[in-house]
Write a protein that holds these residues in place. Sequence first.
Motif, PDB file in Angstrom:
ATOM      1  N   SER A 145      -3.934   9.747 -13.894  1.00 50.43           N
ATOM      2  CA  SER A 145      -5.178   9.615 -14.666  1.00 50.43           C
ATOM      3  C   SER A 145      -4.939  10.022 -16.115  1.00 50.43           C
ATOM      4  O   SER A 145      -5.420   9.370 -17.038  1.00 50.43           O
ATOM      5  CB  SER A 145      -6.270  10.492 -14.068  1.00 50.43           C
ATOM      6  OG  SER A 145      -6.449  10.170 -12.717  1.00 50.43           O
ATOM      7  N   ALA A 156      -9.146   3.164 -18.928  1.00 50.29           N
ATOM      8  CA  ALA A 156      -9.092   4.184 -17.887  1.00 50.29           C
ATOM      9  C   ALA A 156     -10.495   4.468 -17.362  1.00 50.29           C
ATOM     10  O   ALA A 156     -10.715   4.559 -16.147  1.00 50.29           O
ATOM     11  CB  ALA A 156      -8.457   5.461 -18.432  1.00 50.29           C
ATOM     12  N   VAL A 198     -11.694   6.452 -14.006  1.00 52.97           N
ATOM     13  CA  VAL A 198     -11.155   7.766 -14.318  1.00 52.97           C
ATOM     14  C   VAL A 198     -12.198   8.544 -15.107  1.00 52.97           C
ATOM     15  O   VAL A 198     -12.708   8.030 -16.109  1.00 52.97           O
ATOM     16  CB  VAL A 198      -9.858   7.652 -15.151  1.00 52.97           C
ATOM     17  CG1 VAL A 198      -9.379   9.018 -15.576  1.00 52.97           C
ATOM     18  CG2 VAL A 198      -8.788   6.935 -14.361  1.00 52.97           C
ATOM     19  N   TYR A 218     -10.849  14.949 -17.104  1.00 52.92           N
ATOM     20  CA  TYR A 218      -9.398  15.056 -17.139  1.00 52.92           C
ATOM     21  C   TYR A 218      -8.893  15.595 -18.462  1.00 52.92           C
ATOM     22  O   TYR A 218      -7.922  16.348 -18.513  1.00 52.92           O
ATOM     23  CB  TYR A 218      -8.753  13.703 -16.826  1.00 52.92           C
ATOM     24  CG  TYR A 218      -8.622  13.498 -15.347  1.00 52.92           C
ATOM     25  CD1 TYR A 218      -7.733  14.264 -14.608  1.00 52.92           C
ATOM     26  CD2 TYR A 218      -9.413  12.578 -14.677  1.00 52.92           C
ATOM     27  CE1 TYR A 218      -7.621  14.119 -13.246  1.00 52.92           C
ATOM     28  CE2 TYR A 218      -9.315  12.417 -13.317  1.00 52.92           C
ATOM     29  CZ  TYR A 218      -8.412  13.184 -12.597  1.00 52.92           C
ATOM     30  OH  TYR A 218      -8.311  13.051 -11.250  1.00 52.92           O
TER      31      TYR A 218
END
Lengths: 363, 314
Positions: A204, A215, A220, A225
């Motif tokens: 990710s 993404a 994601v 993240y």
Amino acid sequence: MSPVTTSPMARMLQRVPTPLRGVFPFLLAVPVLALVHVATAGAPFFVILSLTVGVNVILAVSLNIVNGMTGQFSIGHAGFMAVGAYSAGLTSKLLSEYGLSFLPNAVSDQVMFAISLAVGGAMAALFGFVVGLPSLRLKGDYLAIVTLGFGEIIRVIVQNTEVLGRALGLRGVPQWTSLFSCWFIVFLTIVIARRIAASTHGRSLLAIREDEVAAEAMGVNTTAYKVRSFVVAAFFAGLAGGVFAHYQSIVNPGSFTFVKSMEIVVMVVAGGLGSTTGAVVAATVLTLLPEAMRSLFIGLGVSADTAQLVDQARMPIYGVLLVLIMLLRPQGLFGTRELWDFGPFKLKGPAKLTAPPREGGPA
Amino acid sequence: MAELVQHIINGVAAGTIYALVALGYTMVYGVLKLINFAHGDVMMVGCYAGYASAHTMGREHSTSFLGVTVVFLVAMGMCALIGFLVERFAYRPLREKPRLVALITAIGVSFAISYGFQLKLGVGALTILPGASPRAFPEVITPSDWLVVGDPSYPDIVLRNTQVISVLIAVALMAALQVLVFRSRFGVAMRAVSFDHRTSALMGIPVDRVIALTFMLGSALAAGAGILYAIKDTRIEPLMGTQVGLKAFVAAVIGGIGHVPGALVGALLLGLVEEFVVGYGSSTWRDAVAFGFLIVVLLFKPEGLFGRVTAEKV
């Protein structure tokens, strides 16, 4: 993007019984480190040099998680290191008043050391979370400036806090760092960085680096993240700070300036943004090079003034080096590849057991 | 009340200097979308050029009106040259590369200049690199108090001639820039380039030359600011550029980067806030103010006070 390859270690692990896989690298590393530790007990210069290298390797590998894997550009890593160094140093100053009476002194110290490091890492991670939050809204150069700003603010706060010794710094931190403990943490950092890279989380992060919008479209959670990568990197920077504090025994704000942050950035960029082994190699070389140069010049009988000039020339050379790397080889020494992707290290055969299918699909 | 007025005077005087530096950031960002990290260091080189020229002329000549003008012109010329070289050899080859590459290069250039100046290097009597120790900037404008309110030995409000002159010079330079950007062919070209490189090139605008000129112009303004800063601070050193540069950049972002009057407003705000913190708080917090201010602005209004919100094209 180059394919994510498995390390020789990972391939070796395929032959290890499953329950042992998690700890196997440590089973290998701990005896080796212990051996080196004992063997070098009589060489203090080597030990000190190895500690300096170790701290820089931790910093470079951890910064690589943010700058290399996630593609965010943080230039305030020394700030996290400062948080770790001060909180670990303060904790062990408090703890050193007490001892665990049921343990021998040395063991009790190491337990205290571990506790202080954990506190340092946790505090740094907390700050990483705070700095990671603005990355929700900021990109590229703005983010860089904000991380820089955080680093500076942390330094100014330290300079104005009585408990932390203001500009003079924190004195009398017990010298608990040994070659073994330092390099154990280095090893831990490298293993975790590699495991992150090879995990779902790592994929990710790489996806965010390659194209944030794509993404996100693939599901994601980019925000989460990005913040996570900041927190992890800050945690390890905090550990590095703790290790640093416990061998310097004096922690002062001058060690955590913008210059320190830039040194780490140079290491990561020179090693190749996204390459863990690249960061390790670059951090080692760039730490040892000035030392080697100094020894060389003194050995050649050059006057002390000239040798000092060489030492001072380190920073401008770093600057020129950055520009040259960007002009001639913007992907850095290794690019996003790892050490084992190259010639003599390259392993043949159907070894890429865990490597995902690549190529063919739309880029 | 008197204290407040005094702080406002000092804050405005400092703010206008930041504004001149901030304009360089804003202009370069406008045409290249690049934060020229080396901008502050170019300013520092300007200070040293001014220092060298003032010393070469000697005290007698450098304090005359003509002498001061020469000091300014030498510094500005020198900086324009450096701006040109940096653009030509560091940034231009990377223009088509990802922005991160350019950003790292800019940091590298900044390091090379500021730390390069910390080395001490000379050939015979000629100093090539000055070394790390700070130097006293010659008093090219003899300081005097133009306006003193209250008891002369403990005045309530002091207005220095250097403050007035510095504000006047800064305003004059900014007015000249405004005319150049909005009333000249070059200004039209510059604004076109800042919208779109390729389209401007198709319209026959020499993009490379416009970008180079923008760099030179921004660097010359920075040199002017540098001399004014050196007169105010009376001390120059190789690392001065980094701090001033970062603060000016903060000012540019607060005003909305790429927006010329915004840079002025941002710089004045920053100058005032800093002065108030130093005046009513503690001077040790001074360096944290700019960044704290920046983070607050970026969190709540990332495009700055006057910037336009740009949607990202996919």
